[in-house]
Design a protein around this motif. Structure first.
Motif, mmCIF file in Angstrom:
data_model
loop_
_atom_site.group_PDB
_atom_site.id
_atom_site.type_symbol
_atom_site.label_atom_id
_atom_site.label_comp_id
_atom_site.label_asym_id
_atom_site.label_seq_id
_atom_site.Cartn_x
_atom_site.Cartn_y
_atom_site.Cartn_z
ATOM 1 N N GLU A 28 24.994 94.910 6.063
ATOM 2 C CA GLU A 28 26.404 94.565 5.841
ATOM 3 C C GLU A 28 26.598 93.094 5.523
ATOM 4 O O GLU A 28 27.609 92.708 4.948
ATOM 5 C CB GLU A 28 27.233 94.924 7.078
ATOM 6 C CG GLU A 28 27.677 96.362 7.093
ATOM 7 C CD GLU A 28 28.396 96.721 8.383
ATOM 8 O OE1 GLU A 28 29.145 95.865 8.903
ATOM 9 O OE2 GLU A 28 28.206 97.855 8.855
ATOM 10 N N ALA A 29 25.649 92.272 5.930
ATOM 11 C CA ALA A 29 25.781 90.838 5.671
ATOM 12 C C ALA A 29 25.595 90.521 4.186
ATOM 13 O O ALA A 29 26.009 89.466 3.717
ATOM 14 C CB ALA A 29 24.756 90.068 6.491
ATOM 15 N N ARG A 30 24.974 91.437 3.454
ATOM 16 C CA ARG A 30 24.729 91.160 2.038
ATOM 17 C C ARG A 30 25.366 92.143 1.071
ATOM 18 O O ARG A 30 25.502 91.858 -0.105
ATOM 19 C CB ARG A 30 23.210 91.105 1.792
ATOM 20 C CG ARG A 30 22.650 89.691 1.943
ATOM 21 C CD ARG A 30 21.176 89.650 1.662
ATOM 22 N NE ARG A 30 20.419 90.299 2.706
ATOM 23 C CZ ARG A 30 19.329 91.045 2.504
ATOM 24 N NH1 ARG A 30 18.897 91.240 1.277
ATOM 25 N NH2 ARG A 30 18.680 91.589 3.508
ATOM 26 N N VAL B 17 35.416 98.387 -3.240
ATOM 27 C CA VAL B 17 34.019 97.975 -3.073
ATOM 28 C C VAL B 17 33.775 96.594 -3.688
ATOM 29 O O VAL B 17 32.852 95.885 -3.311
ATOM 30 C CB VAL B 17 33.059 99.065 -3.621
ATOM 31 C CG1 VAL B 17 32.964 99.024 -5.118
ATOM 32 C CG2 VAL B 17 31.680 98.950 -2.986
ATOM 33 N N MET B 18 34.651 96.211 -4.634
ATOM 34 C CA MET B 18 34.471 94.904 -5.255
ATOM 35 C C MET B 18 35.288 93.816 -4.582
ATOM 36 O O MET B 18 35.337 92.680 -5.049
ATOM 37 C CB MET B 18 34.800 94.999 -6.746
ATOM 38 C CG MET B 18 33.701 95.812 -7.443
ATOM 39 S SD MET B 18 33.897 95.936 -9.198
ATOM 40 C CE MET B 18 34.099 94.248 -9.635
ATOM 41 N N GLY B 19 35.951 94.177 -3.495
ATOM 42 C CA GLY B 19 36.703 93.166 -2.768
ATOM 43 C C GLY B 19 38.017 92.800 -3.438
ATOM 44 O O GLY B 19 38.527 91.698 -3.253
ATOM 45 N N VAL B 20 38.558 93.728 -4.226
ATOM 46 C CA VAL B 20 39.860 93.510 -4.861
ATOM 47 C C VAL B 20 40.865 94.369 -4.090
ATOM 48 O O VAL B 20 40.570 95.523 -3.769
ATOM 49 C CB VAL B 20 39.834 93.969 -6.344
ATOM 50 C CG1 VAL B 20 41.224 93.930 -6.969
ATOM 51 C CG2 VAL B 20 38.850 93.134 -7.141
ATOM 52 N N GLN B 21 42.019 93.795 -3.767
ATOM 53 C CA GLN B 21 43.053 94.536 -3.040
ATOM 54 C C GLN B 21 43.393 95.828 -3.797
ATOM 55 O O GLN B 21 43.881 95.770 -4.925
ATOM 56 C CB GLN B 21 44.285 93.626 -2.928
ATOM 57 C CG GLN B 21 45.433 94.214 -2.164
ATOM 58 C CD GLN B 21 45.156 94.242 -0.658
ATOM 59 O OE1 GLN B 21 44.062 93.897 -0.187
ATOM 60 N NE2 GLN B 21 46.123 94.689 0.090
ATOM 61 N N LEU C 277 29.108 89.162 -1.281
ATOM 62 C CA LEU C 277 28.689 90.520 -0.941
ATOM 63 C C LEU C 277 28.466 91.321 -2.221
ATOM 64 O O LEU C 277 29.304 91.312 -3.113
ATOM 65 C CB LEU C 277 29.748 91.211 -0.090
ATOM 66 C CG LEU C 277 29.951 90.642 1.308
ATOM 67 C CD1 LEU C 277 31.055 91.414 2.028
ATOM 68 C CD2 LEU C 277 28.658 90.703 2.106
ATOM 69 N N ARG C 278 27.342 91.989 -2.285
ATOM 70 C CA ARG C 278 27.048 92.768 -3.489
ATOM 71 C C ARG C 278 27.621 94.171 -3.365
ATOM 72 O O ARG C 278 27.284 94.911 -2.438
ATOM 73 C CB ARG C 278 25.544 92.883 -3.654
ATOM 74 C CG ARG C 278 24.895 91.551 -3.906
ATOM 75 C CD ARG C 278 23.758 91.803 -4.839
ATOM 76 N NE ARG C 278 22.573 91.099 -4.430
ATOM 77 C CZ ARG C 278 21.350 91.549 -4.673
ATOM 78 N NH1 ARG C 278 21.183 92.730 -5.246
ATOM 79 N NH2 ARG C 278 20.313 90.849 -4.336
ATOM 80 N N PRO C 279 28.474 94.578 -4.283
ATOM 81 C CA PRO C 279 29.087 95.890 -4.174
ATOM 82 C C PRO C 279 28.153 97.034 -4.587
ATOM 83 O O PRO C 279 27.510 96.979 -5.625
ATOM 84 C CB PRO C 279 30.289 95.817 -5.121
ATOM 85 C CG PRO C 279 30.062 94.657 -5.993
ATOM 86 C CD PRO C 279 28.976 93.799 -5.426
#
Ligand SMILES: Nc1ncnc2c1ncn2[C@@H]1O[C@H](COP(=O)(O)OP(=O)(O)OP(=O)(O)O)[C@@H](O)[C@H]1O
Ligand SMILES: [Mg+2]
Length: 267
Positions: free
Chosen positions: A69-71, A94-98, A123-125
């Motif tokens: 989870e750290a990566r 998964v890409m960290g977009v709202q 973080l790699r999705p």
């Protein structure tokens, strides 16, 4: 039915969910897992195409657990019934977009994120799409415009597409060529052999706490003859046969219990 008392189980055997550390240690699972993990680690996408009931979903779970989870930001999605909008939200997530707002605005935010190399939390999705044979091609096709599936330089999103063999045919469609081309590795799983089936049944009894294997050789052979090494069929037959044997206070499960189990499961 008290299987625990009858055969010394500590847990229910042959359940659908099985802890990763209780997985049956067969080389094909390790090989498939290494292939999928390796692709994700190289920022590539991968496919897992195998018949129903061969262990895909459980394998995907072990892959997801193995990505720290750290990566990695890993997301597992069962895609049956997924719409374009749902797919868009899953990709955003998964890409960290709202993942909120109107469809077109969301598409634009994802595309901006893809283009802006600096906008990353490190973080790699990794998006795991299970039962992908059920995806409508136009929903699967959303991956291309929403990620840089068409550009060779940077891969922002690793996708693991898992499904039954019709998925392979779907990926040969002309409109999905861009996505098929992105799949750097294909893994597969096959049904178990006769000997593997007997070892699998014994393993599932052991991890459920039984100290002796209640299935005799005839029962294992019958399970293989009927279930043909399909894990799901094997589980259902074994459990039903076990219940029948317990109901008759039998000390072991034999082939008659298995044949009776088949009749009750698939009349
Ligand atoms: N590595 C494993 N070790 C032990 N049992 C397993 C393993 N993989 C799967 N199983 C068992 O086999 C059954 C089928 O597994 P799973 O649901 O993963 O198959 P699947 O290929 O995803 O099936 P479907 O195509 O129907 O979705 C499950 O009930 C599970 O308990
Ligand atoms: Mg599955």
């Amino acid at each position: 039915m008290d299987l625990r008392a009858s055969y010394g189980f500590h847990f229910d055997p042959f359940t659908r969910e099985i802890r990763v550390e209780h997985h049956f240690p067969l080389p094909q699972y390790a090989e498939a897992k290494d292939g999928l993990l390796g692709a994700a680690q190289r920022r590539m996408s991968a496919g897992l195409i195998a018949p129903a009931g061969t262990g895909k979903t459980n394998l995907l779970r072990s892959v997801a657990e193995a990505l720290p989870e750290a990566r990695y930001r890993t997301s597992y999605v069962k895609v049956t019934g997924l719409s374009k909008r749902d797919m868009c939200r899953e990709i955003a997530q998964v890409m960290g977009v709202q993942p909120a707002g109107a469809f077109n605005a969301l598409v634009r935010r994802i595309q901006d994120k893809v283009l802006d190399a600096a906008d990353t939390d490190g973080l790699r999705p990794v998006l795991i799409l299970d039962e992908a044979q059920d995806l409508r091609p136009e929903v699967l096709g959303m991956l291309a415009p929403l990620t840089n599936f068409d550009m060779d330089s940077r891969l922002v999103l690793s996708v693991i597409l898992a499904g039954q063999p019709p998925l392979a045919a779907m990926l040969r469609r002309a409109e999905l060529e861009g996505i098929a081309r992105r799949i750097a590795h294909y893994a597969t799983l096959r049904p178990l052999s006769r000997d593997e089936t007997a070892a699998y049944v014994a393993h599932r009894c052991t991890v459920a706490g039984a100290t002796t294997n209640p299935f005799d050789q005839g029962a294992c052979d019958a399970i293989y003859e009927i279930g043909r090494g399909n894990l799901r069929a094997t589980d259902r037959l074994a459990l039903k046969a076990l219940e029948l044997a317990a109901a008759k206070d039998a000390s072991a499960v034999d082939h008659v219990h298995v044949v009776d189990a088949r009749r009750l499961l698939w009349p």
